[in-house]
Design a protein around this motif. Structure first.
Motif, PDB file in Angstrom:
ATOM      1  N   ASP A 133       0.794  -1.346  -0.248  1.00  0.00           N
ATOM      2  CA  ASP A 133      -0.088  -0.008  -0.050  1.00  0.00           C
ATOM      3  C   ASP A 133       0.981   1.274   0.120  1.00  0.00           C
ATOM      4  OD1 ASP A 133      -1.953   1.879   0.380  1.00  0.00           O
ATOM      5  OD2 ASP A 133      -3.032   0.956   2.045  1.00  0.00           O
ATOM      6  N   GLU A 181      -4.993  -4.988   5.263  1.00  0.00           N
ATOM      7  CA  GLU A 181      -5.091  -4.014   4.172  1.00  0.00           C
ATOM      8  C   GLU A 181      -5.078  -4.875   2.952  1.00  0.00           C
ATOM      9  OE1 GLU A 181      -5.308  -0.736   4.400  1.00  0.00           O
ATOM     10  OE2 GLU A 181      -4.074   0.033   6.090  1.00  0.00           O
ATOM     11  N   HIS A 244     -11.642   2.576   6.321  1.00  0.00           N
ATOM     12  CA  HIS A 244     -10.909   3.526   6.835  1.00  0.00           C
ATOM     13  C   HIS A 244     -11.691   4.559   7.735  1.00  0.00           C
ATOM     14  CE1 HIS A 244      -7.589   1.356   5.277  1.00  0.00           C
ATOM     15  NE2 HIS A 244      -6.540   2.408   5.459  1.00  0.00           N
ATOM     16  N   HIS A 261      -2.694   0.148  12.912  1.00  0.00           N
ATOM     17  CA  HIS A 261      -3.392   0.897  12.011  1.00  0.00           C
ATOM     18  C   HIS A 261      -4.278  -0.362  11.327  1.00  0.00           C
ATOM     19  CE1 HIS A 261      -4.989   2.998   8.681  1.00  0.00           C
ATOM     20  NE2 HIS A 261      -4.299   2.182   7.713  1.00  0.00           N
ATOM     21  N   VAL A 265      -8.250  -1.260  10.589  1.00  0.00           N
ATOM     22  CA  VAL A 265      -8.803  -1.337   9.464  1.00  0.00           C
ATOM     23  C   VAL A 265      -9.642  -2.602   9.279  1.00  0.00           C
ATOM     24  CG1 VAL A 265      -8.477  -1.731   6.969  1.00  0.00           C
ATOM     25  CG2 VAL A 265      -7.033   0.083   8.262  1.00  0.00           C
TER      26      VAL A 265
HETATM   27 ZN   LIG Z   1      -4.605   1.939   5.846  1.00  0.00          ZN
END
Ligand SMILES: [Zn+2]
Ligand SMILES: NC(=O)c1ccc[n+]([C@@H]2O[C@H](COP(=O)([O-])OP(=O)(O)OC[C@H]3O[C@@H](n4cnc5c(N)ncnc54)[C@H](O)[C@@H]3O)[C@@H](O)[C@H]2O)c1
Length: 362
Positions: A133, A181, A244, A261, A265
């Motif tokens: 990402d 992700e 998000h 993080h 998510v």
């Molecule tokens: Zn992210």
């Protein structure tokens, strides 16, 4: 190892992903640069310096190390890195290699794109999040206080070198958090990546194996594809915001202390799927399949105790909310997500509550 081409407004560049990717630096035209710098973190660099230099053929670059952690993504740190560059004689023809996770990538990209009005840089991502990402697409940023990514630039790197060998030393939790992700990319892109993720889930180890390597390349390709079609986030790229809106609110309500993080998510994807069900856009069976996959990746820190009322207040503050209106990214099926603008706030909160209840059940 695979070479994916990103067509950027300024120039095209390659994302080289898979085992052996670092060696692609050997074909990079280094000769035109006056000096080469590596921006990285101490421990990470200590562990990987020799391997990276050997594989890439890079000879004694200047090294700039910053502390690990999100705190390094600050204007103050950007200033320190710029000062270090200057002290070591970096000029407009210098090259910066950002060797690290998303923090180093965002900070390095930001400094490179502003130092003397911009120097070239290369991303050498070392986390799952960064490889699939953050290192792809040329978005750079630093945080200002609690406001994440407030100051930043669009500045494509000259090359991305995503070698999964480096993931071996990631702490298990950090490693796994990147796969939420990957699941996000799979929901956006379609059943084949999703099924591959289902095959791999539950037996993921930082050492990796062939199937895992393939999964990472495929997930990176999803990002490449989206960036190719919408580099400057007109619309399509916003789809990457799936999970998000809730995710950021969960991170904020816990003062960024409870979740990595990717884990936030993970919960955010569950909420988005539930929102899809409540909006009658997504079948329950599809939502269940998403939910099962997310839960198989690993245990997520609890959200049971979090106040929906507090989270609700944080939702509209998401940076992606244009003119106060939230762009909800909602799955319609695996492989199709849509932006919905007029979701009643109470329905969003109901989705969150429902995911909270499902955790209690368990
Ligand atoms: Zn992210
Ligand atoms: N620019 C973008 O488009 C974009 C997209 C997504 C996320 N991001 C940003 O990325 C950041 C998160 O990235 P991250 O999850 O990679 O976090 P990170 O860079 O903080 O890395 C996570 C942890 O792993 C350690 N680490 C990194 N590589 C390692 C390795 N190979 N072995 C052992 N330890 C290693 C780091 O020291 C750190 O403690 C956030 O700041 C987020 O805003 C940016």
């Amino acid at each position: 190892m695979q070479r994916l081409r990103v067509k950027s407004r300024d120039f095209d560049y390659d994302v080289v992903a898979g085992r052996g990717a670092w060696s692609a630096f050997r074909r990079f035209p280094q000769a035109g640069y006056s000096s080469i710098f590596v921006l990285t973190e101490r421990q990470l660099w200590q562990r990987w310096r020799t391997a990276f230099l050997k594989a890439s053929g890079l000879a004694s670059p200047y090294e700039i190390v910053v502390p690990s952690g999100e705190e390094s993504k600050s204007i103050r740190m950007a200033e320190r890195v710029a000062a270090a560059l200057l002290k070591k004689g970096a000029d407009r023809r210098s090259l910066l290699i950002a060797f690290g996770g998303g923090v180093i990538g965002d900070l390095g990209g930001f400094v490179a794109s502003t130092y003397m009005r911009g120097i070239d840089y290369i991303q050498a991502p070392t986390t799952v999040v960064a490889q699939v990402d953050s290192a792809i697409g040329g978005k750079t940023a630093v945080n200002v206080g609690e406001m994440k990514n407030l100051i930043g630039t669009f500045a494509p790197p000259r090359l991305v070198l995503a070698d999964p060998v480096v993931l071996k030393t990631l702490p298990m939790r950090t490693f796994l958090s990147g796969f939420y992700e990957v699941i996000k990319h799979a929901i956006i892109s379609g059943p084949s990546l999703f099924s591959l993720m289902e095959k791999v889930a539950g037996r993921m180890r930082p050492g990796g194996d062939r199937m895992l390597d393939r999964l990472l390349v495929r997930a990176a390709a999803v990002k490449v594809d989206i960036v190719n079609r919408d580099e400057h986030e007109a619309d399509l790229r916003r789809l990457l915001n799936l999970g998000h809106t809730f995710g950021h609110a969960l991170e904020e309500v816990t003062a960024y202390r409870r979740f990595l993080h990717g884990e936030a998510v993970g919960w955010g994807l569950l909420c988005a799927a539930q929102l899809g069900v409540l909006l009658k856009m997504l079948d329950k069976e599809e939502a269940e399949r998403i939910s099962v996959l997310i839960r198989r990746v690993g245990p997520l820190p609890t959200i049971r105790d979090l106040s929906p009322a507090k989270i609700k207040k944080l939702l509209p503050r998401d940076k992606k909310a244009l003119a106060g209106q939230i762009h909800w990214v909602v799955p319609e099926k695996i492989g199709k997500v849509r932006i919905v603008r007029d979701v009643p706030m109470d329905l969003a909160v109901e989705a969150l509550r429902s995911v909270q209840r499902s955790e209690v059940r368990g």
